[in-house]
Design a protein around this motif. Structure first.
Motif, mmCIF file in Angstrom:
data_model
loop_
_atom_site.group_PDB
_atom_site.id
_atom_site.type_symbol
_atom_site.label_atom_id
_atom_site.label_comp_id
_atom_site.label_asym_id
_atom_site.label_seq_id
_atom_site.Cartn_x
_atom_site.Cartn_y
_atom_site.Cartn_z
ATOM 1 N N HIS A 190 0.852 16.538 23.672
ATOM 2 C CA HIS A 190 1.730 16.005 24.717
ATOM 3 C C HIS A 190 3.160 16.500 24.579
ATOM 4 C CE1 HIS A 190 -1.577 13.731 26.269
ATOM 5 N NE2 HIS A 190 -1.851 13.379 25.022
ATOM 6 N N CYS A 222 -0.396 15.297 33.392
ATOM 7 C CA CYS A 222 -1.256 15.114 32.219
ATOM 8 C C CYS A 222 -1.899 13.727 32.255
ATOM 9 C CB CYS A 222 -0.391 15.284 30.972
ATOM 10 S SG CYS A 222 -1.270 15.087 29.425
ATOM 11 N N CYS A 247 -1.498 11.581 30.176
ATOM 12 C CA CYS A 247 -0.511 10.625 29.655
ATOM 13 C C CYS A 247 0.510 10.225 30.723
ATOM 14 C CB CYS A 247 0.216 11.199 28.440
ATOM 15 S SG CYS A 247 1.401 12.499 28.853
ATOM 16 N N CYS A 287 2.399 18.941 29.940
ATOM 17 C CA CYS A 287 2.040 18.844 28.514
ATOM 18 C C CYS A 287 1.163 20.055 28.118
ATOM 19 C CB CYS A 287 1.237 17.589 28.237
ATOM 20 S SG CYS A 287 2.165 16.074 28.456
HETATM 21 ZN ZN LIG Z 1 0.592 14.454 28.104
#
Ligand SMILES: [Zn+2]
Length: 417
Positions: free
Chosen positions: A271, A281, A283, A288
């Motif tokens: 990340h 991403c 996340c 990332c």
């Molecule tokens: Zn990420």
């Protein structure tokens, strides 16, 4: 493999890997036997050296520590009598006369129960201090059954089975989790593809059930430990394990010590941001490393390029295809470049120099190894005389279980891993 020469050079190893003691003999980089520092501390250092070097004779331990052979004998004799160490057969005869009998851990000393928990499987085994694997069990967990009860049932049954085969009381239970964990309290923070496991206090659960010390850590750190003790990382002062598959992870051993951030955090290399205008991403952030260097990215690009079997493509198949199709060769080159970018950033920042590759990318074999070495070397900084070396990891399953056990061994024998 060149790694053997590199890691078994005792002189350079000692220089790189030592923890000098201020009041030790001046000519020793590993001065462990000062008048005021004997007993437990010396025992720990000798055990540490055995883990670093593998089977080692008393004479060699004495030479490397700059102390007398009789001092080493005084330290190791109680460990032999306690059944922790034994004399093993020498692999090769050095010089004339009777070859020295190296000391090594006893296969029948107290073992460790190891657990490897992934979204799709629960593995358990008993690991001896020599790395021997026994009582191995693997329970697949189908996508429709990924609730806590299924995982916990498999874990408890597997640990029960392993402990029942232990020749003596196990030192503890070491757990490697394919997901984010909080090593401080041994809980699972998140597991990709097994959301029901988020928040589970796994350490407390196992300690309550089995009354054995338990340590839970994330999968790349177990790989690091396994490599450190039984793989290419043995004796290396600096190296990083890179797990590149559907997700990316890493763990590092720097300047003779494992790297840990606050509360055991760190290693979320996947990340770190590599593309300012990149895609979203998992996340929630954009660009990332994980968005451009995982199997998902590879398969999407393969589909765009019209490669056969794109939806199941992996590194092994990509390497095979690259010999026949220019489009596959071009994609292999891009994939290796993208993977190299994240590794190069890590190298430039922390200089581990040695990278041991696991996950899907390892299955790309020597061709992938060559691509990565070239790309990383081109992108990253390194110190003069310290070339960047990429190694292919060994058996991931075995190394992970050995590393999970290593979490406990390092704690119980009070050595640094
Ligand atoms: Zn990420």
């Amino acid at each position: 493999m060149t790694s053997k020469n590199k890691v078994l050079d005792h002189a350079s190893l000692t220089a790189r890997n030592s923890t000098p003691v201020a009041d030790g003999p001046e000519d020793s980089g590993f001065a462990i036997f000062s008048a005021t520092q004997i007993g437990e501390s010396n025992k720990r250092r000798v055990l540490q050296m055995l883990f670093d070097l593998g089977p080692t004779s008393r004479a060699e331990l004495a030479r490397l520590t700059g102390t007398k052979r009789t001092t080493i004998t005084g330290i190791v004799q109680p460990l032999i009598e306690a059944g922790l160490l034994i004399e093993v057969d020498p692999n090769e005869k050095r010089g004339v006369g009777k070859p020295a009998r190296p000391l090594w851990f006893s296969a029948s000393a107290a073992p460790v129960c190891a657990v490897f928990l992934m979204p799709d499987k629960v593995e358990t085994a008993l690991i001896s201090l020599t790395g021997g694997v026994s009582a191995h069990r693997q329970v697949p967990i189908a996508p429709g059954k990924r609730n806590r009860e299924t995982y916990i049932d498999a874990l408890v049954a597997g640990v029960d089975h392993a402990l029942a085969q232990a020749p003596r009381q196990a030192l503890g239970i070491g757990v490697a989790v394919g997901g984010m964990v909080d090593p401080a309290d041994g809980s699972i923070v998140a597991m990709n593809l097994a959301p029901a496991m988020a928040g589970l206090g796994l350490r407390d659960l196992l300690e309550d059930r089995f009354a054995l010390p338990t340590i839970v850590d994330h999968h790349p750190r177990a790989l690091l430990l396994g490599e450190r003790w039984f793989g290419a990382g043995r004796g290396m002062g600096n190296f990083a394990v890179i797990y590149a598959d559907e997700v990316l992870g890493c763990a590092m051993y720097l300047d003779g010590k494992p790297f840990r951030g606050p509360h055991g955090s760190g290693g979320e290399l996947g990340h770190t941001i590599v593309d300012l205008n990149g895609g979203t991403c998992t996340c929630g952030k954009r660009g990332c490393w994980e968005t451009v260097a995982t199997l998902g990215w590879l398969r999407d690009r393969a589909a765009e390029a019209g490669l056969p079997g794109a939806e199941r493509l992996d590194s092994e198949r990509l390497v095979d295809l690259s010999a026949q199709m220019p489009a596959a060769g071009a994609l292999l080159s891009r994939y290796a470049h993208n993977i190299a970018i994240g590794i190069a950033n890590l190298q430039t920042l922390l200089m581990p120099d040695n990278f041991i590759i696991y996950g899907d990318v390892r299955r790309g074999g020597e061709i992938m190894q060559q691509f990565l070495t070239r790309e990383i070397s081109g992108l990253a900084a390194s110190l003069p005389g310290n070339p960047i070396t990429v190694f292919l990891g060994q058996n991931e399953q075995t190394i992970t279980l050995q590393g999970a056990a290593g979490l406990i061994v390092s704690k119980q024998l009070e050595i640094e891993y």
